[in-house]
Scaffold this motif. Sequence first.
Motif, PDB file in Angstrom:
ATOM      1  N   MET A  71      33.223  39.878  49.885  1.00 25.56           N
ATOM      2  CA  MET A  71      33.764  41.020  49.080  1.00 25.56           C
ATOM      3  C   MET A  71      33.397  42.325  49.107  1.00 25.56           C
ATOM      4  O   MET A  71      34.213  43.547  49.135  1.00 25.56           O
ATOM      5  CB  MET A  71      33.793  40.616  47.518  1.00 25.56           C
ATOM      6  CG  MET A  71      34.893  41.228  46.467  1.00 25.56           C
ATOM      7  SD  MET A  71      36.528  40.986  47.551  1.00 25.56           S
ATOM      8  CE  MET A  71      37.521  42.502  46.344  1.00 25.56           C
ATOM      9  N   ALA A 105      42.621  36.544  39.112  1.00 23.58           N
ATOM     10  CA  ALA A 105      42.390  35.776  40.296  1.00 23.58           C
ATOM     11  C   ALA A 105      43.594  34.821  40.687  1.00 23.58           C
ATOM     12  O   ALA A 105      44.428  34.534  39.899  1.00 23.58           O
ATOM     13  CB  ALA A 105      41.377  34.786  39.843  1.00 23.58           C
ATOM     14  N   HIS A 151      37.480  35.519  45.277  1.00 30.38           N
ATOM     15  CA  HIS A 151      37.850  37.064  44.815  1.00 30.38           C
ATOM     16  C   HIS A 151      39.189  37.415  45.147  1.00 30.38           C
ATOM     17  O   HIS A 151      39.392  38.585  45.190  1.00 30.38           O
ATOM     18  CB  HIS A 151      36.645  37.937  45.234  1.00 30.38           C
ATOM     19  CG  HIS A 151      35.354  37.866  44.347  1.00 30.38           C
ATOM     20  ND1 HIS A 151      35.445  38.652  43.203  1.00 30.38           N
ATOM     21  CD2 HIS A 151      34.299  37.105  44.561  1.00 30.38           C
ATOM     22  CE1 HIS A 151      34.315  38.257  42.753  1.00 30.38           C
ATOM     23  NE2 HIS A 151      33.525  37.283  43.504  1.00 30.38           N
ATOM     24  N   THR A 152      40.007  36.640  45.783  1.00 31.19           N
ATOM     25  CA  THR A 152      41.467  36.967  46.434  1.00 31.19           C
ATOM     26  C   THR A 152      42.139  36.779  44.921  1.00 31.19           C
ATOM     27  O   THR A 152      42.024  36.012  43.926  1.00 31.19           O
ATOM     28  CB  THR A 152      42.071  35.800  47.064  1.00 31.19           C
ATOM     29  OG1 THR A 152      41.189  35.791  48.522  1.00 31.19           O
ATOM     30  CG2 THR A 152      43.387  36.071  47.559  1.00 31.19           C
ATOM     31  N   GLY A 153      43.025  37.875  44.681  1.00 26.62           N
ATOM     32  CA  GLY A 153      43.716  38.157  43.501  1.00 26.62           C
ATOM     33  C   GLY A 153      45.248  38.499  43.661  1.00 26.62           C
ATOM     34  O   GLY A 153      45.938  38.680  44.742  1.00 26.62           O
ATOM     35  N   SER A 159      39.803  43.589  37.320  1.00 23.28           N
ATOM     36  CA  SER A 159      40.285  42.620  36.426  1.00 23.28           C
ATOM     37  C   SER A 159      39.846  43.520  35.168  1.00 23.28           C
ATOM     38  O   SER A 159      39.352  44.712  35.162  1.00 23.28           O
ATOM     39  CB  SER A 159      39.133  41.470  36.017  1.00 23.28           C
ATOM     40  OG  SER A 159      37.883  41.758  35.985  1.00 23.28           O
ATOM     41  N   GLU A 180      35.848  43.352  37.493  1.00 18.29           N
ATOM     42  CA  GLU A 180      35.522  42.502  38.657  1.00 18.29           C
ATOM     43  C   GLU A 180      36.440  42.917  39.739  1.00 18.29           C
ATOM     44  O   GLU A 180      37.851  42.922  39.369  1.00 18.29           O
ATOM     45  CB  GLU A 180      35.496  41.148  38.265  1.00 18.29           C
ATOM     46  CG  GLU A 180      35.228  40.192  39.481  1.00 18.29           C
ATOM     47  CD  GLU A 180      35.208  38.782  38.872  1.00 18.29           C
ATOM     48  OE1 GLU A 180      34.682  37.764  39.696  1.00 18.29           O
ATOM     49  OE2 GLU A 180      35.498  38.256  37.833  1.00 18.29           O
ATOM     50  N   TYR A 204      38.959  42.349  43.062  1.00 18.10           N
ATOM     51  CA  TYR A 204      39.772  41.296  43.726  1.00 18.10           C
ATOM     52  C   TYR A 204      40.535  42.091  44.824  1.00 18.10           C
ATOM     53  O   TYR A 204      40.957  43.178  44.919  1.00 18.10           O
ATOM     54  CB  TYR A 204      40.688  40.696  42.857  1.00 18.10           C
ATOM     55  CG  TYR A 204      40.104  39.809  41.607  1.00 18.10           C
ATOM     56  CD1 TYR A 204      39.943  38.527  41.919  1.00 18.10           C
ATOM     57  CD2 TYR A 204      40.076  40.359  40.486  1.00 18.10           C
ATOM     58  CE1 TYR A 204      39.368  37.639  41.083  1.00 18.10           C
ATOM     59  CE2 TYR A 204      39.421  39.502  39.509  1.00 18.10           C
ATOM     60  CZ  TYR A 204      39.160  38.045  39.880  1.00 18.10           C
ATOM     61  OH  TYR A 204      38.540  37.413  38.908  1.00 18.10           O
ATOM     62  N   ASN A 205      40.423  41.205  46.240  1.00 22.54           N
ATOM     63  CA  ASN A 205      41.207  41.457  47.258  1.00 22.54           C
ATOM     64  C   ASN A 205      42.699  41.034  47.084  1.00 22.54           C
ATOM     65  O   ASN A 205      42.813  39.881  47.008  1.00 22.54           O
ATOM     66  CB  ASN A 205      40.590  40.904  48.419  1.00 22.54           C
ATOM     67  CG  ASN A 205      41.289  40.965  49.627  1.00 22.54           C
ATOM     68  OD1 ASN A 205      42.103  41.947  50.068  1.00 22.54           O
ATOM     69  ND2 ASN A 205      41.110  40.063  50.509  1.00 22.54           N
TER      70      ASN A 205
END
Length: 221
Positions: free
Chosen positions: A96, A131, A142-144, A172, A176, A178-179
């Motif tokens: 990440m 997420a 961490h894919t979102g 988030s 947090e 996310y990708n």
Amino acid sequence: MDEDFSTLRDETDLIRQAFAYAQRFRGALFVFRIGVRLIDGPSFPGLIRDLALLHENGIRIVLVPSGGVRIDELLAIYGVETEKVDGIRISTSEAMPLIQMAAFDTATRLINQFARSGVEAVVGNWVRARAYGVRGGVDYGHTGLVDKVHVELLDRSLEEGYVPILPCIGWSAVGEPYNISSLELATRLATDLGARKLFFLTEGEPLSLMLLEPGREGVTA
């Protein structure tokens, strides 16, 4: 002499068409998703000059650079491996920071190129993500997905005369990272911001254009 006159007439017609286009869409919003290969290509400076001209003529623009190729390059340099399932990257905790680095490096290149055209572009925390979760027994880490676009903040930047650039990273509610998919992000932005047009620009492929109009679904052309 006839050839020179014909060339001058063609250029005059092109200028008239450009001004007519600008007048027609003055105040409208365009969203552009730009492929990273295009950013790496020789036509990149000319593209940014064209986008800057749209901006200077009163068309509001928002940019979403893709990140996949640059992410792959950076992961390879640092020897970090990630898997893809059905084309979706599993973004691990180890990967990440490099994914973020790649995404913001691409955005910075866009900002710098716009600055050469006298246009201020900015990156901001405008996207809340959640997420992707566990699907089919696969934890995507961490894919979102796009959870919310902070439309008011984006509108404020546009009203202040900036060109917003949104890398493929969302956060988030607790911060947090996310990708997220640049394709999903560009489409969501166009919808939430009420864009008149959504462009997908990719080096070496035909331009894909989606027209967004109130009360109608997107029409590809």
